[in-house]
Motif scaffolding. Structure first.
Motif, PDB file in Angstrom:
ATOM      1  N   TRP A 504       0.856  -1.189   0.000  1.00  0.00           N
ATOM      2  CA  TRP A 504       0.000   0.000   0.000  1.00  0.00           C
ATOM      3  C   TRP A 504       0.891   1.237   0.000  1.00  0.00           C
ATOM      4  O   TRP A 504       1.955   1.246   0.626  1.00  0.00           O
ATOM      5  N   TYR A 505       0.448   2.261  -0.701  1.00  0.00           N
ATOM      6  CA  TYR A 505       1.051   3.580  -0.536  1.00  0.00           C
ATOM      7  C   TYR A 505       0.071   4.422   0.262  1.00  0.00           C
ATOM      8  O   TYR A 505      -1.112   4.525  -0.093  1.00  0.00           O
ATOM      9  N   LEU A 506       0.546   5.017   1.362  1.00  0.00           N
ATOM     10  CA  LEU A 506      -0.287   5.846   2.233  1.00  0.00           C
ATOM     11  C   LEU A 506       0.095   7.307   2.024  1.00  0.00           C
ATOM     12  O   LEU A 506       1.164   7.747   2.487  1.00  0.00           O
ATOM     13  N   PRO A 507      -0.726   8.085   1.326  1.00  0.00           N
ATOM     14  CA  PRO A 507      -0.430   9.500   1.127  1.00  0.00           C
ATOM     15  C   PRO A 507      -0.404  10.245   2.461  1.00  0.00           C
ATOM     16  O   PRO A 507      -0.972   9.776   3.460  1.00  0.00           O
ATOM     17  N   ARG A 511      -1.973   9.205   6.371  1.00  0.00           N
ATOM     18  CA  ARG A 511      -0.887   8.458   7.009  1.00  0.00           C
ATOM     19  C   ARG A 511      -1.054   8.347   8.517  1.00  0.00           C
ATOM     20  O   ARG A 511      -0.653   7.358   9.133  1.00  0.00           O
ATOM     21  N   TYR A 512      -1.655   9.366   9.123  1.00  0.00           N
ATOM     22  CA  TYR A 512      -1.741   9.389  10.585  1.00  0.00           C
ATOM     23  C   TYR A 512      -3.178   9.341  11.091  1.00  0.00           C
ATOM     24  O   TYR A 512      -3.458   9.737  12.212  1.00  0.00           O
ATOM     25  N   MET A 513      -4.084   8.862  10.278  1.00  0.00           N
ATOM     26  CA  MET A 513      -5.473   8.709  10.704  1.00  0.00           C
ATOM     27  C   MET A 513      -5.571   7.699  11.844  1.00  0.00           C
ATOM     28  O   MET A 513      -4.989   6.618  11.779  1.00  0.00           O
ATOM     29  N   GLN A 514      -6.330   8.039  12.887  1.00  0.00           N
ATOM     30  CA  GLN A 514      -6.482   7.160  14.038  1.00  0.00           C
ATOM     31  C   GLN A 514      -7.631   6.174  13.862  1.00  0.00           C
ATOM     32  O   GLN A 514      -7.554   5.032  14.322  1.00  0.00           O
ATOM     33  N   GLU A 518     -12.096   4.440   8.984  1.00  0.00           N
ATOM     34  CA  GLU A 518     -12.024   5.609   8.100  1.00  0.00           C
ATOM     35  C   GLU A 518     -10.744   5.557   7.262  1.00  0.00           C
ATOM     36  O   GLU A 518     -10.747   5.859   6.066  1.00  0.00           O
ATOM     37  N   ARG A 519      -9.663   5.147   7.907  1.00  0.00           N
ATOM     38  CA  ARG A 519      -8.387   5.024   7.205  1.00  0.00           C
ATOM     39  C   ARG A 519      -8.487   3.978   6.096  1.00  0.00           C
ATOM     40  O   ARG A 519      -8.009   4.189   4.980  1.00  0.00           O
ATOM     41  N   LYS A 520      -9.107   2.868   6.403  1.00  0.00           N
ATOM     42  CA  LYS A 520      -9.268   1.796   5.432  1.00  0.00           C
ATOM     43  C   LYS A 520     -10.122   2.241   4.251  1.00  0.00           C
ATOM     44  O   LYS A 520      -9.830   1.919   3.085  1.00  0.00           O
TER      45      LYS A 520
END
Length: 582
Positions: A504-507, A511-514, A518-520
């Motif tokens: 995965w590339y996390l922009p 990147r810092y979503m808790q 929501e991050r997924k």
């Protein structure tokens, strides 16, 4: 006279004859060319007249006649059929037209020029991988419709150029999408040759050399698998999916030969077992053969994507208790997503214990057996009943080239033969074992073997080994570059065993979503957007996919021998550039 001169020029028969003929017929030849100057237009015309002038000469100098501009349309067989038709060269001007040899050579040379330009451009990193347009745009930009009237050969050449202009440059060193095997020049030459020969693989009488090459190559492939003295059988098929269906067909026939005449109503409920990450062709084969997709039982995999032997045995026992008949236990030598290499010995023991046919689909990974450094990864493959091997994947053989290798001799013939008397007469004057068509499901079968055989001759096994080792080295380089790099996360634990690298590339924006959900949700949209931008810019291409509970991730498969470490660096930087604002 013109045809005669061309014949002597092309075939290079008795050398002293040529000059006498040219001197004898030089005036008629120049008159012919000047008369043709009244009729020809376009690139084909100028090249045709250049060819004529070089043969006949101008005043003995050999220089092209610059006045030569027009064609022999008036002398073509279709002349006068349509008074409004543009006076250009048409298909009927080419061979087998009586005077079509020079025009045919000129037309084909034009086509070769187009192809050569495309090949050179494909390996140029400064060119785009793709000149992308949406379907409706591409339909409007060009006239793709079929017409009642024939198009001129100049129009045909325009169509050839347009087709390649918008084609994906799969040979490009920065094309990493599915089947990114590049373009092998010897394989390409072999493909041209087989298209020119234009024959069928069903009998020795129509394809003697190709049938023999298939025989020796399949034997060599079985030796590499590890079967004693290369014994067994096999056939080349249109692709790995068909090869896998062949394996399922043979497994069913081996257990219940009566199904060939009486159909599925004559056999009990059959069940097949396969990895939950195996290729979709297993279920497709079950559907096509009347076994049904519900009869395919998927076996759990571990965190690295490998089939769990204990779960296979558990599901086999469950099926037996329900009264089902076990006939097929598909194992993958490298599954479609992560390229995980199965524990073949352990799975083999389970299948052997319960008398289950043991096919191995190593279509993407059997090439590892050609590498002394990596062949240990497929230990146990020699115990399989059948093996699917796709040289058109990691070995860079031009599409299509897939083989099914079978341990038991004669099984394919007994399963599939129909004794068609108009093809497979039993009183022929040669060894009938070389008439291989009756063991195939197809009647017409393309000559796929020559590409692989000629490439093998050109590279040797050692050349394929070097190519394989390089691709694995590049995949390891990519893995090491991104495993600890900020913004990247590996999809599966551990170092890849194959050339598949899934990540995965996390922009920065996520990147810092808790919130994990929501991050997924946001992460699932990243790869499709970056891929779309790649295609619109035309800089590179790499595939993505979801799998199980894992949202869209990049699935990098390195199999193009033209790729370098710099191309891997470019891909990483391009992903970051295109995804930094997401």
């Amino acid at each position: 006279f013109v045809c005669l001169l061309f014949s002597f020029s092309i075939l290079k028969l008795d050398p002293p004859v040529g000059p006498y003929l040219i001197r004898a017929f030089s005036l008629p030849a120049r008159a012919w060319c000047q008369a043709a100057a009244q009729k020809l237009s376009g690139g084909i015309g100028s090249k045709l007249c250049g060819t004529s002038a070089r043969v006949f000469g101008e005043g003995g100098s050999g220089r092209p006649n610059v006045a030569c501009k027009q064609s022999l349309y008036e002398s073509s067989p279709h002349r006068g059929t349509n008074p409004q038709m543009s006076p250009m060269l048409l298909l009927l001007d080419l061979l087998p037209a009586l005077d079509g040899d020079a025009k045919t050579m000129t037309f084909l040379q034009e086509v070769v020029d187009i192809l050569m330009a495309y090949i050179v451009e494909s390996f140029d990193r400064e060119t785009k991988v793709i000149d992308f347009h949406y379907p409706n745009e591409l339909l409007q930009m060009n006239n793709w419709e079929l017409q009642g009237e024939p198009a001129s050969l100049d129009d045909i050449l325009i169509s050839c150029r347009a087709t390649l202009k918008y084609a994906i440059k799969t040979a490009h060193p920065r094309y990493f999408n599915q089947l990114s095997t590049g373009l092998d020049m010897v394989g390409l030459a072999a493909d041209w040759l087989t298209s020119t020969a234009n024959t069928n693989m069903f009998t020795y009488e129509v394809a003697p050399v190709f049938v023999l090459l298939e025989y020796v190559t399949l034997k060599k492939m079985r030796e590499i698998v590890g079967w004693p003295e290369g014994r067994g059988d096999g056939i080349f098929s249109p692709g790995g999916a068909i090869s896998n269906m062949y394996a399922m067909l043979l497994a069913r026939f081996k257990m219940f030969p009566e199904v060939k005449e009486k159909g599925m109503s004559s056999v009990p409920r059959l069940v097949a077992f396969t990895s939950e990450h195996s290729h979709f062709s297993i279920k497709k084969g079950a559907a096509a053969l009347g076994i049904g997709t519900e009869s395919v039982i998927c076996i759990k995999v571990d965190q690295s994507g490998k089939m769990i032997p204990a779960d296979l045995e558990r599901r086999i026992l469950e099926a037996k208790q329900k009264g089902f008949f076990l006939f097929f236990g598909s194992r993958t030598g490298g599954n479609t997503g992560e390229g995980a290499l199965e524990p073949l010995f352990a799975i083999t023991e389970v299948c052997k214990k319960y008398s289950v046919w043991m096919p191995v689909d190593v279509s993407e990974t059997l090439f590892l057996l050609m590498s002394r450094r990596h062949k240990w990864k497929l230990d146990g493959v020699d115990r399989a009943n059948s093996v699917t091997w796709n040289p058109h994947k990691m070995m860079s053989v031009p599409l299509q080239c897939s083989a099914l290798l079978v341990r038991e001799e004669g099984l394919m013939q007994n399963c599939n033969q129909m004794h068609a008397c108009y093809l497979f007469q039993q009183d022929k004057h040669y060894d009938l074992s070389y008439d291989t068509g009756d063991k195939a499901l197809q009647c017409g079968r393309h000559v796929d073997i020559f590409k692989l055989w000629l490439m093998w001759r050109a590279k040797g096994t050692i050349g394929f080994e070097a190519q394989i080792d390089k691709c694995l080295e590049l995949s390891e380089y990519l893995y090491n570059k991104i495993k600890d790099r900020e913004g990247y996360e590996m999809v599966f634990d551990g170092k890849p065993q194959h050339t598949n690298v899934c990540f995965w590339y996390l922009p920065p924006g996520i990147r810092y979503m808790q919130d994990k959900e929501e991050r997924k949700k946001h992460l699932s949209k990243v790869a499709p957007v970056i891929k779309a931008r790649m295609m619109e810019y035309g800089t590179t291409m790499v595939s993505y996919q979801p799998q199980g509970d894992k949202v869209n991730f990049f699935r990098m498969v390195i199999s193009n021998p033209a790729a370098t470490f710099e191309d891997i660096d470019f891909l990483i930087e391009e992903i970051e550039r295109l995804g930094q604002d997401l």
